[in-house]
Every structure is written in structure tokens, then in C-alpha cells.
Design a protein around this motif. Sequence first.
Motif, PDB file in Angstrom:
ATOM      1  N   PRO A   7       0.838  -1.204   0.000  1.00 37.66           N
ATOM      2  CA  PRO A   7       0.000   0.000   0.000  1.00 37.66           C
ATOM      3  C   PRO A   7       0.868   1.248   0.000  1.00 37.66           C
ATOM      4  O   PRO A   7       2.044   1.199   0.381  1.00 37.66           O
ATOM      5  N   PRO A   8       0.330   2.366  -0.420  1.00 36.23           N
ATOM      6  CA  PRO A   8       1.128   3.600  -0.427  1.00 36.23           C
ATOM      7  C   PRO A   8       1.499   4.022   0.984  1.00 36.23           C
ATOM      8  O   PRO A   8       0.873   3.613   1.969  1.00 36.23           O
ATOM      9  N   VAL A   9       2.535   4.837   1.076  1.00 33.36           N
ATOM     10  CA  VAL A   9       2.958   5.363   2.370  1.00 33.36           C
ATOM     11  C   VAL A   9       1.811   6.172   2.970  1.00 33.36           C
ATOM     12  O   VAL A   9       1.187   6.984   2.300  1.00 33.36           O
ATOM     13  N   GLY A  10       1.544   5.929   4.228  1.00 34.90           N
ATOM     14  CA  GLY A  10       0.404   6.542   4.894  1.00 34.90           C
ATOM     15  C   GLY A  10      -0.644   5.516   5.255  1.00 34.90           C
ATOM     16  O   GLY A  10      -1.458   5.748   6.142  1.00 34.90           O
ATOM     17  N   GLN A  11      -0.608   4.372   4.566  1.00 36.03           N
ATOM     18  CA  GLN A  11      -1.441   3.237   4.931  1.00 36.03           C
ATOM     19  C   GLN A  11      -0.543   2.186   5.581  1.00 36.03           C
ATOM     20  O   GLN A  11       0.516   1.861   5.047  1.00 36.03           O
ATOM     21  N   PRO A  12      -0.917   1.670   6.741  1.00 30.78           N
ATOM     22  CA  PRO A  12      -0.019   0.766   7.471  1.00 30.78           C
ATOM     23  C   PRO A  12       0.254  -0.520   6.705  1.00 30.78           C
ATOM     24  O   PRO A  12      -0.614  -1.038   6.000  1.00 30.78           O
ATOM     25  N   LEU A  13       1.470  -1.014   6.852  1.00 27.58           N
ATOM     26  CA  LEU A  13       1.892  -2.259   6.211  1.00 27.58           C
ATOM     27  C   LEU A  13       2.402  -3.204   7.294  1.00 27.58           C
ATOM     28  O   LEU A  13       3.595  -3.217   7.606  1.00 27.58           O
ATOM     29  N   PRO A  14       1.530  -3.996   7.908  1.00 31.89           N
ATOM     30  CA  PRO A  14       1.983  -4.937   8.937  1.00 31.89           C
ATOM     31  C   PRO A  14       2.928  -5.983   8.348  1.00 31.89           C
ATOM     32  O   PRO A  14       2.764  -6.429   7.214  1.00 31.89           O
ATOM     33  N   GLY A  15       3.923  -6.365   9.132  1.00 33.23           N
ATOM     34  CA  GLY A  15       4.864  -7.384   8.690  1.00 33.23           C
ATOM     35  C   GLY A  15       5.831  -6.915   7.623  1.00 33.23           C
ATOM     36  O   GLY A  15       6.354  -7.739   6.863  1.00 33.23           O
ATOM     37  N   ALA A  16       6.105  -5.628   7.558  1.00 29.94           N
ATOM     38  CA  ALA A  16       7.046  -5.114   6.559  1.00 29.94           C
ATOM     39  C   ALA A  16       8.451  -5.632   6.844  1.00 29.94           C
ATOM     40  O   ALA A  16       8.864  -5.757   7.999  1.00 29.94           O
ATOM     41  N   ALA A  36       1.459   4.259  10.133  1.00 31.23           N
ATOM     42  CA  ALA A  36       2.570   3.342   9.867  1.00 31.23           C
ATOM     43  C   ALA A  36       2.499   2.202  10.874  1.00 31.23           C
ATOM     44  O   ALA A  36       2.209   2.426  12.057  1.00 31.23           O
ATOM     45  N   SER A  37       2.766   0.999  10.412  1.00 33.67           N
ATOM     46  CA  SER A  37       2.701  -0.170  11.289  1.00 33.67           C
ATOM     47  C   SER A  37       3.913  -0.214  12.214  1.00 33.67           C
ATOM     48  O   SER A  37       4.886   0.523  12.040  1.00 33.67           O
ATOM     49  N   ARG A  38       3.846  -1.112  13.186  1.00 37.75           N
ATOM     50  CA  ARG A  38       4.966  -1.249  14.117  1.00 37.75           C
ATOM     51  C   ARG A  38       6.226  -1.729  13.410  1.00 37.75           C
ATOM     52  O   ARG A  38       7.333  -1.276  13.725  1.00 37.75           O
ATOM     53  N   SER A  39       6.078  -2.657  12.473  1.00 39.79           N
ATOM     54  CA  SER A  39       7.266  -3.148  11.766  1.00 39.79           C
ATOM     55  C   SER A  39       7.903  -2.040  10.936  1.00 39.79           C
ATOM     56  O   SER A  39       9.136  -1.948  10.855  1.00 39.79           O
ATOM     57  N   GLU A  40       7.091  -1.190  10.327  1.00 39.00           N
ATOM     58  CA  GLU A  40       7.645  -0.063   9.573  1.00 39.00           C
ATOM     59  C   GLU A  40       8.461   0.843  10.481  1.00 39.00           C
ATOM     60  O   GLU A  40       9.571   1.290  10.116  1.00 39.00           O
ATOM     61  N   PHE A  41       7.940   1.135  11.657  1.00 38.06           N
ATOM     62  CA  PHE A  41       8.624   2.067  12.553  1.00 38.06           C
ATOM     63  C   PHE A  41       9.891   1.460  13.144  1.00 38.06           C
ATOM     64  O   PHE A  41      10.959   2.078  13.128  1.00 38.06           O
ATOM     65  N   TRP A  42       9.807   0.236  13.662  1.00 35.37           N
ATOM     66  CA  TRP A  42      10.946  -0.316  14.388  1.00 35.37           C
ATOM     67  C   TRP A  42      12.077  -0.741  13.463  1.00 35.37           C
ATOM     68  O   TRP A  42      13.252  -0.662  13.843  1.00 35.37           O
ATOM     69  N   TRP A  43      11.774  -1.187  12.246  1.00 40.58           N
ATOM     70  CA  TRP A  43      12.857  -1.442  11.295  1.00 40.58           C
ATOM     71  C   TRP A  43      13.551  -0.131  10.923  1.00 40.58           C
ATOM     72  O   TRP A  43      14.785  -0.089  10.789  1.00 40.58           O
TER      73      TRP A  43
END
Length: 213
Positions: A7-16, A36-43
Motif C-alpha cells: 500500500p502507499p505510504v500513509g497506509q499501514p503495512l503490517p509485517g514489513a 505506519a505499522s509497528r514493523s515499519e517504525f521499528w525497522w
Amino acid sequence: MSIPSAPPVGQPLPGASFGLAVKRFFQGYVAFSGRASRSEFWWAYLFLSLVTLVPVALMMLAMFGMFAGMIAAAAAADEAALLAAVTAGTGGVMLLSGLVLVVALPLLLPTYAVMWRRLQDGGFHGAWALLSLAGLAIVPTIMCILPARPEGIRFDPAYRAQLAAQHWYSQPGYGQQGYGQPTYGQPAYASPAQGPYGQPGAQPAAQPGVPGA
């Protein structure tokens, strides 16, 4: 079998994945809307830590070397060596501090952007990220650990646009009467004694000598 696109940036991507999270980190350089999903942030957080680790470690080594040289020169009572250690150490620390700024400053804005979106994915307003400017970075960082919440959808641009469209189409239009206003195409004055929008109209002036005047 085609692989579904992210999905485009701004829509969460779980498991990124790590690579995809870093890519979206730079794509959303100034994207403060959405989530942003948790995986997006923590990576992305791990990537930032690795990037800044090298210059910070070099700066710490330079400071350690400067203090070690100063202690050795002071113990030997060698003023020339002490001055040389201070000069070289200060120059090295300043150079490496500049390197840290060169690396960190371009990453500052996307760092706040991804934290902003992660907070909104958790149902909080992204402005909580500004607490880090007051030395309270631990607060929004802990908030970023929390899972996504359904009410976070209110921060999505598409959802806001949908609400705005629904509000627009729910307004009274042509041929519909709303807010106590006259229907389009009808005169504002229903009768000579009735003013606009149902208000009392102007009364005729009293005539002298007329009964009841």
C-alpha cells in the motif's frame, strides 16, 4: 501468481521487511498524514541506530583518546604534550561532531514523520512525537510499542476525504429546504405580512381617522 503491491505510504503495512520499511521511510520523508505499522517504525528505528552508530562511536573514541593523552601528559608534567593532546583531541571531536550532524540532520524530518504516523496508527495524535523536543523522547517511543487501534483510521487522508464528501452531500441542496430557509425557487416572502424565513413582516402604517388605527 502475482505478488500484491504494498500500500502507499500513509497506509499501514503490517509485517514489513527491513528493506521495505527503510524504503518507505525515505518515501514518506515529509508524510505526516496517515499511519505506519509497528514493523515499519521499528525497522526504520534500527536503520537509524546503525547509521548513526559509526560516527558516534568514532567521536567517543576521539574523546577517550584526548582525555588519555591529557592524563599522560599531565602525569609526565609535559606542557607541550598536554597542549598537543588537547589541540588534537579537540579538533578530532569537532570534526566527528560535524560528521554526526551531517548524517543525522537529513534523517531528522523522516524520523519524526514515521513516528508521527506510528502514533496515529495506535490511535494517538502524531503531535505526541514533539515531546522528544522537550527531552521526553521515552514517552512517544513507548507509545509506539502499542498495537494498532481501529480508531486510528480517522487519520487516513482517504477516510477524511470520504467523511468530507458525505458531509457535503448531506447538506441541503437545490429543491430541498433546510436550516429554516425557503425552498429554492420560492419567494422569500410568503405573504405581505410575513417576512423572510418565517419572520413577521412590516405592518402597514396607521392612518389617521381610521378605526382600529
